[in-house]
Design a protein around this motif. Structure first.
Motif, PDB file in Angstrom:
ATOM      1  N   GLY A  31       0.801  -1.212   0.000  1.00  0.00           N
ATOM      2  CA  GLY A  31       0.000   0.000   0.000  1.00  0.00           C
ATOM      3  C   GLY A  31       0.834   1.262   0.000  1.00  0.00           C
ATOM      4  N   GLN A  32       2.123   1.131   0.158  1.00  0.00           N
ATOM      5  CA  GLN A  32       2.992   2.306   0.202  1.00  0.00           C
ATOM      6  C   GLN A  32       3.251   2.822  -1.212  1.00  0.00           C
ATOM      7  OE1 GLN A  32       6.421   1.622   2.525  1.00  0.00           O
ATOM      8  NE2 GLN A  32       7.032   3.744   2.536  1.00  0.00           N
ATOM      9  N   ILE A  33       3.392   4.125  -1.323  1.00  0.00           N
ATOM     10  CA  ILE A  33       3.686   4.755  -2.597  1.00  0.00           C
ATOM     11  C   ILE A  33       5.197   4.769  -2.798  1.00  0.00           C
ATOM     12  CG2 ILE A  33       3.455   6.858  -3.981  1.00  0.00           C
ATOM     13  CD1 ILE A  33       0.805   5.438  -3.391  1.00  0.00           C
ATOM     14  N   LEU A  34       5.635   4.307  -3.991  1.00  0.00           N
ATOM     15  CA  LEU A  34       7.047   4.293  -4.354  1.00  0.00           C
ATOM     16  C   LEU A  34       7.254   5.194  -5.562  1.00  0.00           C
ATOM     17  CD1 LEU A  34       7.635   0.426  -4.290  1.00  0.00           C
ATOM     18  CD2 LEU A  34       7.996   2.011  -2.426  1.00  0.00           C
ATOM     19  N   ILE A  35       8.446   5.739  -5.713  1.00  0.00           N
ATOM     20  CA  ILE A  35       8.809   6.521  -6.893  1.00  0.00           C
ATOM     21  C   ILE A  35       9.743   5.662  -7.732  1.00  0.00           C
ATOM     22  CG2 ILE A  35       9.946   8.600  -7.750  1.00  0.00           C
ATOM     23  CD1 ILE A  35       9.252   9.914  -5.064  1.00  0.00           C
ATOM     24  N   LEU A  36       9.421   5.484  -9.018  1.00  0.00           N
ATOM     25  CA  LEU A  36      10.265   4.699  -9.910  1.00  0.00           C
ATOM     26  C   LEU A  36      11.441   5.547 -10.377  1.00  0.00           C
ATOM     27  CD1 LEU A  36       7.592   2.862 -12.074  1.00  0.00           C
ATOM     28  CD2 LEU A  36       8.785   2.039 -10.067  1.00  0.00           C
ATOM     29  N   LEU A  37      12.639   4.997 -10.342  1.00  0.00           N
ATOM     30  CA  LEU A  37      13.846   5.745 -10.673  1.00  0.00           C
ATOM     31  C   LEU A  37      14.347   5.517 -12.093  1.00  0.00           C
ATOM     32  CD1 LEU A  37      15.864   5.256  -7.395  1.00  0.00           C
ATOM     33  CD2 LEU A  37      14.512   7.225  -8.082  1.00  0.00           C
ATOM     34  N   ALA A  38      13.929   4.456 -12.756  1.00  0.00           N
ATOM     35  CA  ALA A  38      14.455   4.165 -14.081  1.00  0.00           C
ATOM     36  C   ALA A  38      13.378   3.512 -14.935  1.00  0.00           C
ATOM     37  CB  ALA A  38      15.657   3.241 -13.972  1.00  0.00           C
ATOM     38  N   GLY A  39      13.601   3.529 -16.233  1.00  0.00           N
ATOM     39  CA  GLY A  39      12.695   2.867 -17.153  1.00  0.00           C
ATOM     40  C   GLY A  39      11.737   3.828 -17.812  1.00  0.00           C
ATOM     41  N   LYS A  40      10.794   3.261 -18.506  1.00  0.00           N
ATOM     42  CA  LYS A  40       9.815   4.039 -19.257  1.00  0.00           C
ATOM     43  C   LYS A  40       8.981   4.941 -18.352  1.00  0.00           C
ATOM     44  CE  LYS A  40       5.903   3.382 -22.340  1.00  0.00           C
ATOM     45  NZ  LYS A  40       5.039   2.402 -23.017  1.00  0.00           N
ATOM     46  N   ALA A  47       1.870   2.378  -6.596  1.00  0.00           N
ATOM     47  CA  ALA A  47       1.473   1.719  -5.355  1.00  0.00           C
ATOM     48  C   ALA A  47       2.122   0.339  -5.297  1.00  0.00           C
ATOM     49  CB  ALA A  47      -0.038   1.580  -5.286  1.00  0.00           C
ATOM     50  N   PHE A  48       2.771   0.037  -4.179  1.00  0.00           N
ATOM     51  CA  PHE A  48       3.392  -1.271  -3.971  1.00  0.00           C
ATOM     52  C   PHE A  48       2.323  -2.252  -3.528  1.00  0.00           C
ATOM     53  CE2 PHE A  48       5.335  -4.061  -0.655  1.00  0.00           C
ATOM     54  CZ  PHE A  48       5.979  -4.920  -1.532  1.00  0.00           C
ATOM     55  N   LEU A  49       2.245  -3.412  -4.212  1.00  0.00           N
ATOM     56  CA  LEU A  49       1.237  -4.409  -3.882  1.00  0.00           C
ATOM     57  C   LEU A  49       1.812  -5.563  -3.057  1.00  0.00           C
ATOM     58  CD1 LEU A  49      -0.592  -4.522  -7.327  1.00  0.00           C
ATOM     59  CD2 LEU A  49      -1.163  -3.184  -5.310  1.00  0.00           C
ATOM     60  N   LYS A  50       2.886  -6.198  -3.569  1.00  0.00           N
ATOM     61  CA  LYS A  50       3.498  -7.309  -2.837  1.00  0.00           C
ATOM     62  C   LYS A  50       4.858  -7.618  -3.442  1.00  0.00           C
ATOM     63  CE  LYS A  50       1.642 -11.169  -5.552  1.00  0.00           C
ATOM     64  NZ  LYS A  50       0.914 -12.435  -5.473  1.00  0.00           N
ATOM     65  N   GLN A  51       5.623  -8.468  -2.744  1.00  0.00           N
ATOM     66  CA  GLN A  51       6.890  -8.938  -3.270  1.00  0.00           C
ATOM     67  C   GLN A  51       6.677 -10.312  -3.881  1.00  0.00           C
ATOM     68  OE1 GLN A  51      10.118  -9.478  -0.470  1.00  0.00           O
ATOM     69  NE2 GLN A  51      11.629  -9.143  -2.071  1.00  0.00           N
ATOM     70  N   LEU A  52       7.173 -10.510  -5.091  1.00  0.00           N
ATOM     71  CA  LEU A  52       7.010 -11.779  -5.786  1.00  0.00           C
ATOM     72  C   LEU A  52       8.083 -12.768  -5.348  1.00  0.00           C
ATOM     73  CD1 LEU A  52       6.291 -10.239  -9.283  1.00  0.00           C
ATOM     74  CD2 LEU A  52       4.631 -11.257  -7.734  1.00  0.00           C
ATOM     75  N   GLU A  53       7.936 -14.034  -5.774  1.00  0.00           N
ATOM     76  CA  GLU A  53       8.871 -15.083  -5.381  1.00  0.00           C
ATOM     77  C   GLU A  53      10.291 -14.779  -5.852  1.00  0.00           C
ATOM     78  OE1 GLU A  53       6.097 -16.117  -7.437  1.00  0.00           O
ATOM     79  OE2 GLU A  53       4.866 -16.195  -5.634  1.00  0.00           O
ATOM     80  N   SER A  54      10.420 -14.083  -6.976  1.00  0.00           N
ATOM     81  CA  SER A  54      11.741 -13.774  -7.524  1.00  0.00           C
ATOM     82  C   SER A  54      12.446 -12.658  -6.761  1.00  0.00           C
ATOM     83  CB  SER A  54      11.606 -13.377  -8.989  1.00  0.00           C
ATOM     84  OG  SER A  54      10.833 -12.192  -9.098  1.00  0.00           O
ATOM     85  N   ILE A  85      -1.609   4.092   0.882  1.00  0.00           N
ATOM     86  CA  ILE A  85      -3.014   4.021   0.494  1.00  0.00           C
ATOM     87  C   ILE A  85      -3.539   2.639   0.877  1.00  0.00           C
ATOM     88  CG2 ILE A  85      -2.869   5.714  -1.372  1.00  0.00           C
ATOM     89  CD1 ILE A  85      -2.695   3.428  -3.345  1.00  0.00           C
ATOM     90  N   ASP A  86      -4.861   2.522   0.932  1.00  0.00           N
ATOM     91  CA  ASP A  86      -5.502   1.269   1.303  1.00  0.00           C
ATOM     92  C   ASP A  86      -5.661   0.416   0.049  1.00  0.00           C
ATOM     93  OD1 ASP A  86      -6.824  -0.720   2.635  1.00  0.00           O
ATOM     94  OD2 ASP A  86      -8.748   0.338   2.666  1.00  0.00           O
ATOM     95  N   ILE A  87      -5.081  -0.784   0.038  1.00  0.00           N
ATOM     96  CA  ILE A  87      -5.185  -1.671  -1.122  1.00  0.00           C
ATOM     97  C   ILE A  87      -5.971  -2.939  -0.792  1.00  0.00           C
ATOM     98  CG2 ILE A  87      -3.067  -0.853  -2.197  1.00  0.00           C
ATOM     99  CD1 ILE A  87      -1.736  -3.430  -1.131  1.00  0.00           C
ATOM    100  N   SER A  88      -6.716  -2.910   0.296  1.00  0.00           N
ATOM    101  CA  SER A  88      -7.418  -4.116   0.746  1.00  0.00           C
ATOM    102  C   SER A  88      -8.539  -4.526  -0.200  1.00  0.00           C
ATOM    103  CB  SER A  88      -7.973  -3.906   2.149  1.00  0.00           C
ATOM    104  OG  SER A  88      -8.888  -2.831   2.152  1.00  0.00           O
TER     105      SER A  88
END
Length: 169
Positions: A31-40, A47-54, A85-88
């Motif tokens: 639910g935390q807001i992140l700022i992307l530093l690179a890429g398109k 909004a961060f949702l979860k961490q994947l297995e990788s 933010i609330d992502i529930s």
């Protein structure tokens, strides 16, 4: 000079290590807001949702607000902010690393294939579009504050007199 050489070529057996995904940074939570530093989508807030297995982070714009789809992003390419933010209301449990795998095509390496014109990009499948809409619907409905919506829509940029080491995110 080496005085002895082996009579047979002996290849060293290298043991591949198991993939250990990186631990999630202490300040990052769903639910935390992140700022992307690179890429398109550099500079966009997601909004961060979860961490994947990788070990990669699953983030979304939401697409309706700032055009960032469901993406996998390395932690090093993000800056966490203090906004949450609330992502529930969104269901993203079906999104895994396999969701992002590309479909393999049977291609023959011939002269005709070499000189053939480049193929156009395939549009996203209807299943992926439906998944994006379902995830975004739960998030956008929970973001009622117009200030937060505007915050998500604007890009982060450094301007004159702004020094990154003095900023508090």
């Amino acid at each position: 000079m080496v005085k002895w050489y082996p009579t047979e070529d002996v290849q060293k057996v290298r043991v591949k290590r198991a993939n250990k995904p990186a631990r999630l940074r202490g300040g990052v939570s769903p639910g935390q807001i992140l700022i992307l530093l690179a890429g398109k989508h550099q500079g966009k807030r997601v909004a961060f949702l979860k961490q994947l297995e990788s070990g990669l982070l699953l983030v979304t714009g939401p697409y309706k607000l700032n055009g960032v789809p469901l993406k996998r992003v390395p932690q090093a390419y993000t800056v966490p902010t203090s906004t949450k933010i609330d992502i529930s209301g969104s269901d993203f449990s079906k999104v895994t690393d396999a969701y992002f795998a590309k479909e393999k095509e049977n291609t023959k390496k011939t002269e005709e294939a070499f000189f053939a014109p480049k193929k156009e990009k395939k549009p996203f499948s209807d299943a992926k579009k439906a998944m994006q809409k379902s995830v975004d619907a739960g998030i956008v409905n929970k973001v009622a504050d117009p200030v937060v919506k505007k915050y998500l829509k604007t890009k982060f940029r450094l301007r004159n007199g702004m020094f990154p080491h003095t900023l508090k995110f």
